[in-house]
Design a protein around this motif. Structure first.
Motif, short mmCIF file in Angstrom:
data_model
loop_
_atom_site.label_atom_id
_atom_site.label_comp_id
_atom_site.label_asym_id
_atom_site.label_seq_id
_atom_site.Cartn_x
_atom_site.Cartn_y
_atom_site.Cartn_z
N MET A 1 43.72 -17.10 24.63
CA MET A 1 43.00 -16.62 23.45
C MET A 1 41.54 -17.04 23.52
O MET A 1 41.22 -18.06 24.11
N SER A 2 40.70 -16.27 22.87
CA SER A 2 39.25 -16.49 23.01
C SER A 2 38.64 -17.15 21.79
O SER A 2 39.10 -16.94 20.67
N SER A 3 37.58 -17.89 22.04
CA SER A 3 36.75 -18.36 20.93
C SER A 3 35.80 -17.23 20.51
O SER A 3 35.60 -16.28 21.27
N VAL A 4 35.28 -17.34 19.30
CA VAL A 4 34.31 -16.36 18.80
C VAL A 4 33.12 -17.16 18.27
O VAL A 4 33.30 -18.03 17.42
N VAL A 5 31.94 -16.90 18.81
CA VAL A 5 30.78 -17.68 18.39
C VAL A 5 29.67 -16.77 17.88
O VAL A 5 29.24 -15.85 18.58
N LEU A 6 29.26 -17.02 16.64
CA LEU A 6 28.14 -16.28 16.05
C LEU A 6 26.94 -17.21 16.02
O LEU A 6 27.02 -18.32 15.50
N GLU A 7 25.83 -16.76 16.62
CA GLU A 7 24.61 -17.56 16.58
C GLU A 7 23.50 -16.74 15.92
O GLU A 7 23.13 -15.69 16.42
N LYS A 8 23.02 -17.24 14.79
CA LYS A 8 21.91 -16.62 14.07
C LYS A 8 22.11 -15.11 13.89
O LYS A 8 21.20 -14.32 14.11
N ILE A 9 23.32 -14.73 13.52
CA ILE A 9 23.63 -13.30 13.38
C ILE A 9 22.99 -12.71 12.12
O ILE A 9 23.16 -13.24 11.02
N VAL A 10 22.26 -11.63 12.33
CA VAL A 10 21.54 -10.96 11.25
C VAL A 10 22.01 -9.51 11.17
O VAL A 10 22.28 -8.88 12.19
N LYS A 11 22.14 -8.98 9.94
CA LYS A 11 22.38 -7.56 9.75
C LYS A 11 21.34 -6.98 8.80
O LYS A 11 21.16 -7.49 7.70
N LYS A 12 20.67 -5.94 9.26
CA LYS A 12 19.72 -5.23 8.42
C LYS A 12 20.13 -3.78 8.31
O LYS A 12 20.53 -3.18 9.31
N TYR A 13 20.05 -3.23 7.11
CA TYR A 13 20.13 -1.78 6.94
C TYR A 13 18.71 -1.31 6.64
O TYR A 13 18.23 -1.54 5.54
N GLY A 14 18.05 -0.73 7.59
CA GLY A 14 16.63 -0.41 7.44
C GLY A 14 15.87 -1.70 7.24
O GLY A 14 16.02 -2.64 8.02
N ALA A 15 15.10 -1.78 6.16
CA ALA A 15 14.31 -3.00 5.92
C ALA A 15 15.12 -4.01 5.11
O ALA A 15 14.69 -5.13 4.87
N PHE A 16 16.33 -3.61 4.70
CA PHE A 16 17.12 -4.41 3.77
C PHE A 16 18.07 -5.33 4.54
O PHE A 16 18.98 -4.87 5.23
N GLU A 17 17.82 -6.64 4.47
CA GLU A 17 18.64 -7.59 5.23
C GLU A 17 19.81 -8.06 4.36
O GLU A 17 19.60 -8.53 3.25
N VAL A 18 21.03 -7.90 4.86
CA VAL A 18 22.21 -8.29 4.07
C VAL A 18 22.94 -9.51 4.64
O VAL A 18 23.66 -10.18 3.92
N VAL A 19 22.75 -9.79 5.92
CA VAL A 19 23.31 -11.03 6.50
C VAL A 19 22.14 -11.76 7.15
O VAL A 19 21.43 -11.20 7.99
N HIS A 20 21.92 -13.03 6.72
CA HIS A 20 20.65 -13.70 7.02
C HIS A 20 20.77 -14.78 8.08
O HIS A 20 20.44 -15.94 7.82
#
Ligand SMILES: Nc1ncnc2c1ncn2[C@@H]1O[C@H](COP(=O)(O)OP(=O)(O)OP(=O)(O)O)[C@@H](O)[C@H]1O
Ligand SMILES: [Mg+2]
Length: 366
Positions: free
Chosen positions: A1-20
């Motif tokens: 089984m695998s590890s899952v690593v998120l580093e500084k993950i950002v989500k933007k919809y256009g100019a609108f950032e929803v995950v910081h």
């Protein structure tokens, strides 16, 4: 089984950032639950792990591979959704087999895998039925079967139980837990139900407005919430939060709650702050209706008692806000006038800064 690593993950919809810029390390075989109010970015985060949403910034690693630009089908993850997303015109067996068929797995091997998975999930007797002829719980099992049959490295669940009635939800929750024990697949599970989070998780990630507020085991979060948000989110009924002022006597710090003095734990951070605005956190289960040692007493007038059987919820107002205490009934119904005060020991009380909401004396912030 695998590890899952998120580093500084950002989500933007256009100019609108929803995950910081989220940082999260999930160990191989771990069961991690993302919890938080509607719109806080749970599904978006999960869908970025699945590859169903593009990642706007940061790095996603599954096992030892950076996955940012890898197609969903090549990530070796399987996702289970709230709405099951079954093919209505296919039988249970064909639904479970679907992912294997498009991967051109041999017929005999598909038949064997489907039989295995059906056995694990108690679907053996339903393999020839269509989804329309199943109950909600059975449909949810088919959706899980479809995920399991591929032997993925990672399971992703997005509110898989929220379409089920309360009883079935409790039952399926236990089944998911058993399944995880048995298969040991790394799992990320999204819910806004804190009871699901508490019961399923090895670790809970509490999110708010696209940020992580706190990560910890269920008991970490219950015993040591980092701020008033987490304190109000984990635990049911939630922790009572009372506005108060810090005062002292010769024994140490006290909370002045509308003129009533309540003994606080003697935290070093509470020294020399006479008059400071604080929020006093009291869990319903720490309140007592009978005398206990070293306890402060809050005079109350109850306005409602909800009897649950072995326990009752006592409703009152403290400092102008609704306040709930939990009491054992010992099999006898309580009357409103039976309770005129509630007691709590200083060591059970949490103290938060009245301005920032951050906990005083938190192991992670001290
Ligand atoms: N396609 C989109 N375009 C713009 N904004 C979006 C889009 N999809 C989601 N959002 C916004 O991103 C934020 C996070 O949404 P997300 O679906 O991740 O929330 P959630 O935590 O899963 O909430 P819920 O518990 O209601 O499912 C929300 O403010 C939402 O409005
Ligand atoms: Mg969602």
């Amino acid at each position: 089984m695998s590890s899952v690593v998120l580093e500084k993950i950002v989500k933007k919809y256009g100019a609108f950032e929803v995950v910081h810029g989220i940082d999260l390390e999930i160990a191989a075989k771990e069961f991690v639950v993302l919890v938080g109010p509607s719109g806080c970015g749970k599904s978006t985060t999960l869908r970025m792990i699945a590859g169903l949403e593009e990642i706007s910034g940061g790095t996603l690693t599954i096992g030892d591979r950076v996955m940012n630009r890898v197609a969903p089908k090549d990530r070796d993850v399987a996702m289970v959704f709230q709405n099951y997303a079954l093919y209505p015109h296919l039988s249970v067996s064909e639904n479970i087999a679907f992912g294997l068929r498009i991967r051109k797995v041999k017929k005999e091997q598909i038949a064997e895998s489907v039989a295995d998975v059906a056995g694990i999930l108690g679907l053996t007797d339903y393999l020839d039925r269509r989804p329309a002829d199943l109950s909600g719980g059975q449909r949810q099992r088919v959706a899980m079967g479809r995920a399991i049959v591929r032997h993925p490295e990672v399971f992703l669940f997005d509110e898989p139980l929220s379409n089920l009635d309360a009883k079935l939800r409790t039952q399926m929750r236990a089944e998911i837990k058993r399944l995880h024990k048995r298969l040991g697949v790394t799992s990320v599970y999204v819910t806004h139900d804190q009871v699901e989070a508490m019961t399923l998780a090895d670790r809970i990630v509490v999110m708010c407005d696209g940020r992580i507020e706190q990560i910890g085991t269920p008991m970490d979060l219950f015993n040591n919430p980092i701020n008033t948000f987490v304190a109000g989110f984990i635990g049911s009924p939630p922790m009572n939060q009372i506005d108060a002022k810090l005062t002292y006597d010769d024994k140490g710090p006290l909370a002045d709650i509308d003129g009533v003095a309540v003994r606080l734990p003697a935290l070093p951070e509470l020294k020399h702050n006479e008059g400071r605005k604080i929020v006093v956190g009291m869990r319903p289960e720490h309140m007592s209706i009978t005398p206990i040692d070293d306890a402060s007493e809050l005079p109350v007038t109850l306005d409602l008692i909800e009897t649950l059987g072995s326990e009752a919820l006592l409703h009152t107002m403290v400092a102008g806000k609704p306040f709930v205490a939990k009491a054992e009934t010992n099999g006898k119904a309580l009357a409103l006038e039976d309770v005129t005060s509630l007691r709590i020991a200083a060591k059970e009380i949490k103290v938060f800064d009245g301005e920032t909401g951050m906990a005083f004396g938190h192991p992670g912030t001290a």
